[in-house]
Design a protein around this motif. Structure first.
Motif, short mmCIF file in Angstrom:
data_model
loop_
_atom_site.label_atom_id
_atom_site.label_comp_id
_atom_site.label_asym_id
_atom_site.label_seq_id
_atom_site.Cartn_x
_atom_site.Cartn_y
_atom_site.Cartn_z
N LEU A 221 40.09 38.23 31.59
CA LEU A 221 41.35 38.66 31.48
C LEU A 221 42.07 39.77 32.09
O LEU A 221 43.09 39.98 32.61
N PRO A 222 41.40 41.22 31.86
CA PRO A 222 41.74 42.19 32.50
C PRO A 222 41.56 42.31 33.55
O PRO A 222 42.79 42.82 34.52
N GLU A 223 40.66 41.63 34.31
CA GLU A 223 40.64 41.52 35.98
C GLU A 223 41.74 40.72 36.53
O GLU A 223 42.26 40.99 37.35
N ALA A 224 41.97 39.52 35.82
CA ALA A 224 43.18 38.79 36.27
C ALA A 224 44.19 39.39 36.27
O ALA A 224 45.22 39.23 37.21
N GLN A 225 44.74 40.07 35.26
CA GLN A 225 46.25 40.82 35.07
C GLN A 225 46.39 41.87 36.38
O GLN A 225 47.39 42.25 36.72
N THR A 226 45.32 42.40 37.02
CA THR A 226 45.39 42.99 38.07
C THR A 226 45.98 42.68 39.24
O THR A 226 46.70 43.16 40.23
N PRO A 230 53.27 43.56 37.01
CA PRO A 230 52.98 44.17 35.79
C PRO A 230 53.93 43.60 34.56
O PRO A 230 53.59 44.06 33.40
N GLU A 231 54.96 43.20 34.78
CA GLU A 231 55.72 42.40 34.01
C GLU A 231 55.20 41.19 33.18
O GLU A 231 55.87 40.89 32.20
N THR A 232 54.03 40.56 33.58
CA THR A 232 53.48 39.54 33.14
C THR A 232 52.90 39.80 31.79
O THR A 232 52.24 40.92 31.78
N THR A 233 53.48 38.91 30.82
CA THR A 233 53.06 39.25 29.42
C THR A 233 51.58 38.81 29.23
O THR A 233 51.00 38.01 29.93
N VAL A 234 50.89 39.14 28.20
CA VAL A 234 49.68 38.69 27.77
C VAL A 234 49.26 37.45 27.48
O VAL A 234 48.46 36.55 27.95
N LEU A 241 44.85 32.16 32.70
CA LEU A 241 43.38 32.18 32.48
C LEU A 241 42.85 30.69 31.80
O LEU A 241 41.70 30.02 32.35
N VAL A 242 43.45 30.18 30.91
CA VAL A 242 43.23 29.01 30.23
C VAL A 242 43.12 27.68 31.19
O VAL A 242 42.11 26.97 31.53
#
Length: 725
Positions: A221-226, A230-234, A241-242
């Motif tokens: 998940l952390p790698e995908a968030q990069t 930046p405004e994308t929520t968890v 990711l699911v």
């Protein structure tokens, strides 16, 4: 602007040359400094100013990003997670809300098995086979009917043996297995908007299956968030990711999809931002300035970054004026330095002049640039010292002359008074005695008159100018008339005067003034010529010049006396002579009159023959090299005061003096003399002698006289003054 002084031209070359050189050097150095600053310093300074006054901002492209992923099926409204929930329901798990509590122990055991697997993978990815075997063993002990890590996303449900497939199959399909953080099933349920306490058993099993797939596929998940805005929520990132886990995407594939979607979303957001007004653009980026100046940067990561550089732009606007100000200030400093240098020359010169006035013997100290002025000051000092000595000598001669004249006046006056007193008191003297006494008294009175005229001559000479009133006169007649006036005086000494003016026509002169000049020269010749000798007057003429020479034989005049013979109050014989000595003005007056005619006069004496030469312009034009007519400074232009020549005194032979009757006053005095002009102060002339050729008293070689120094009105060479002959 033309400069007359060579010193001024030298200083101008030095000052202007140095000024231009310094300006060029400064301009070149300034240009190089500007280039260096612009190249090496300005970028750093500009970034520092921009970073200090503004910050980078990015566009919010989360909406565009999610829409792109929805179009690609990663965020389908149907939700891929529900597929696995349905499969769990088909496997015998209920989908009623809150039923997770019924299988909570089983869920915890499965989660612990996944945690151990993740821990073993974190320690070393090479433990993947052992970790899978261990997980399978625990699952068999639990008797679970759910396939957790079968090596495929379509593992059979209900077959406990397929919860963890054999290690060989797992190793073959997960060569790139890597350790990733375990994503708890609670996070997955939260992302799917399912509260953990209200989740059903099927939803919990589906969440565990997703967590196991993430471990199997190595999705982080952390790698995908990069690769997301930046405004994308968890929660949104977890849902993405699911969906990737359900679709079987590994991490590189997911990263490429996310990066491509992010770039597209940024492009779309940037295009929409450009369509806004300036104020709307500022509000979209959270900037309060209504008129921002944007700096836009597109990074390699596909992100558009903007910042408001209005303050930086304002500061930057001063760059050119500041550079121009520094450049102009440098030029002004160089110009002022050159001006100060030029003024320092005046300061040095003023100081040198002041020291020279205070002490004329002091050395003249000036810089090398003022060498010409130093030499000129040295000449001026020499001339000043010579003028002082000459003025002192002239004053001394004048004082001596006054004393001599006072003595000479008293002597004839005493005789006159004595004889008149004798005639008045004695009435019985013989007639011859009375006549004798009367003649003696008359002779003394004549001498007294001559001496008084000398005093008047001094006054006239010092106070008058010489106006010239020309007319055409015959040269021969002019010379003869002047010579005839001196026949009686010459005859008294048995001196013969001859006039030779063959070939001479007419010339344009002031006859009264020039007669006075020639008469003074001739009187000198008669007074100092040897008795029983000849005085030769010769005149020759060409188109430009008329030359008149007066030659007599007598005592030779030394070179020292020739140097000053035309100076006023000069007398060759310094002894008091009542018969020959005058005030020393005759030749000086002659020179002034000749110079006023734009001519010149000179004297030469050799082997007992003395020759005076007068050169006069034939048509009144100035002779080349002749001195200009003298003028008294401040005299009124156009005022002319006629000057008539003073005729020579008539000298009667000694044999006739005792018997001739006294002439009348009018006969004795002759035409009244007019004042003789005074030369301007500081103008001196000379008549030095040159050459040693023999002189012919009759001037047989007229026009070929030996070379002599000519009297020049502008000759500034200091010389001695003496008493006239």
């Amino acid at each position: 602007m033309a400069l007359k002084s060579e010193q001024a031209r030298v200083l101008r070359r030095r000052v202007l040359g140095g000024l231009i050189r310094n300006l060029l050097l400064f301009s070149g150095a300034f240009a190089l400094a500007c280039l260096a600053i612009e190249t090496f310093m300005v970028p750093s300074i500009a970034n520092w100013v921009a970073d200090s006054t503004s910050s980078w901002r990015t566009l919010n492209s989360s909406e565009q990003f999610q829409q792109i992923l929805t179009d690609q099926g990663l965020l389908d409204d149907a939700n891929l997670f529900d597929l696995w929930v349905n499969e769990a329901v088909e496997g015998g798990y209920t989908n009623d809300a809150g039923t997770i509590t019924e299988i909570q122990g089983e869920v915890n055991e499965m989660e612990d098995a996944l945690a151990e697997y993740a821990s073993m993978m974190a320690d070393s990815p090479e433990n993947a086979e052992a970790a899978a075997a261990h997980a399978k063993e625990r699952a068999e002990k639990l008797g679970a009917d759910v396939a957790v890590a079968s090596g495929t996303n379509a593992a059979a449900i209900g077959d406990a043996s397929t919860f963890i497939d054999d290690a060989t199959a797992l190793d073959a399909e997960t060569d790139n297995a890597r350790a990733v953080p375990l994503l708890p099933y609670q996070t997955i349920l939260t992302a799917e908007a399912i509260p953990t306490d209200d989740a059903s058993a099927a939803q919990a099993i589906a969440a565990l299956r997703v967590s196991a797939s993430l471990q199997e596929l190595g999705l982080s998940l952390p790698e995908a968030q990069t690769f997301m805005p930046p405004e994308t929520t968890v929660d949104a990132a977890t849902r993405i990711l699911v969906s990737a886990a359900v679709l079987g995407y590994d991490q590189p594939t997911l990263n490429d999809l996310l990066q491509s979607a992010f770039r597209q979303s940024q492009e779309q957001a940037y295009s929409a931002w450009l369509d806004l007004t300036s104020a709307e653009e500022a509000r979209a980026l959270g900037v309060s300035d209504e008129n921002p100046v944007w700096q836009i940067q597109y990074g390699e990561d596909g992100v558009y970054r903007m910042r408001d550089v209005a303050t930086y732009t304002f500061v930057k606007s001063f760059k050119l004026p500041l550079a121009l100000l520094v450049f102009v200030a440098g030029w002004l400093a160089i110009i002022l330095r050159a001006l100060n240098r030029s003024l320092r020359y005046f300061d040095e010169l003023s100081g040198a002049v002041g020291r020279l006035l205070a002490d004329k013997d002091a050395p003249i100290e000036l810089p090398a640039d003022l060498s010409i002025a130093r030499n000129e000051l040295a000449v001026i000092r020499s001339q000043s010292l010579a003028d002082e000595r000459a003025a002192h000598a002239a004053e001394q001669r004048k004082n001596e002359l006054v004393a001599y004249l006072a003595h000479d006046i008293r002597t004839p006056l005493t005789s006159v008074l004595g004889y008149l007193d004798l005639l008045r008191e004695t009435t019985d003297l013989p007639r011859e005695t009375l006549r004798k006494y009367a003649n003696i008294a008359y002779s003394k009175a004549e001498r007294l008159e001559s001496l008084i005229n000398e005093f008047f001559e001094i006054t006239r000479y010092n106070l008058s100018a010489i106006p010239i009133e020309r007319e055409t006169v015959g040269v021969r007649l002019f010379c003869q008339q002047v010579a005839e006036a001196f026949f009686p005086e010459a005859a008294a000494r048995n001196i013969r005067i001859t006039v030779d003016a063959a070939g001479a026509g007419q010339f344009f002169i002031d006859p009264d003034k020039l007669a006075r000049a020639l008469g003074n020269v001739l009187r000198n010749a008669v007074a100092y010529a040897d008795a029983n000798s000849v005085i030769a007057i010769a005149a020759r003429q060409d188109a430009r010049t008329t030359t008149i020479t007066v030659a007599n034989r007598g005592r030779e005049i030394s070179d020292a006396h020739l140097e000053t013979i035309f100076e006023k109050f000069y007398r060759e014989d310094r002894a008091r002579s009542s018969k020959k000595g005058g005030a020393g003005l005759g030749l000086a007056i002659a020179r002034e009159i000749v110079v006023a005619h734009h001519g010149d006069i000179e004297a030469a004496s050799e082997r007992g023959v003395t020759v005076f030469t007068l050169r006069i312009p034939t048509q009144g034009e100035e002779i080349e090299g002749a001195a200009a007519a003298p003028r008294i400074p401040g005299a009124t232009e156009g005022v002319q005061r006629p000057v008539e020549p003073v005729p020579p005194r008539t000298v009667r032979p000694a044999s006739t003096r005792a018997t001739s009757a006294p002439p009348s006053a009018t006969a004795r005095r002759g035409p009244s003399a007019r004042p003789i002009p005074q030369r301007p102060v500081g103008e001196r002339t000379q008549a030095p002698r040159q050459g040693t050729s023999p002189l012919n008293p009759r001037n047989a070689r007229h026009g070929q006289v030996p070379a002599r120094k000519t009297v020049r009105d502008n000759d500034a060479t200091p010389r001695r003054r003496g008493l006239s002959r």
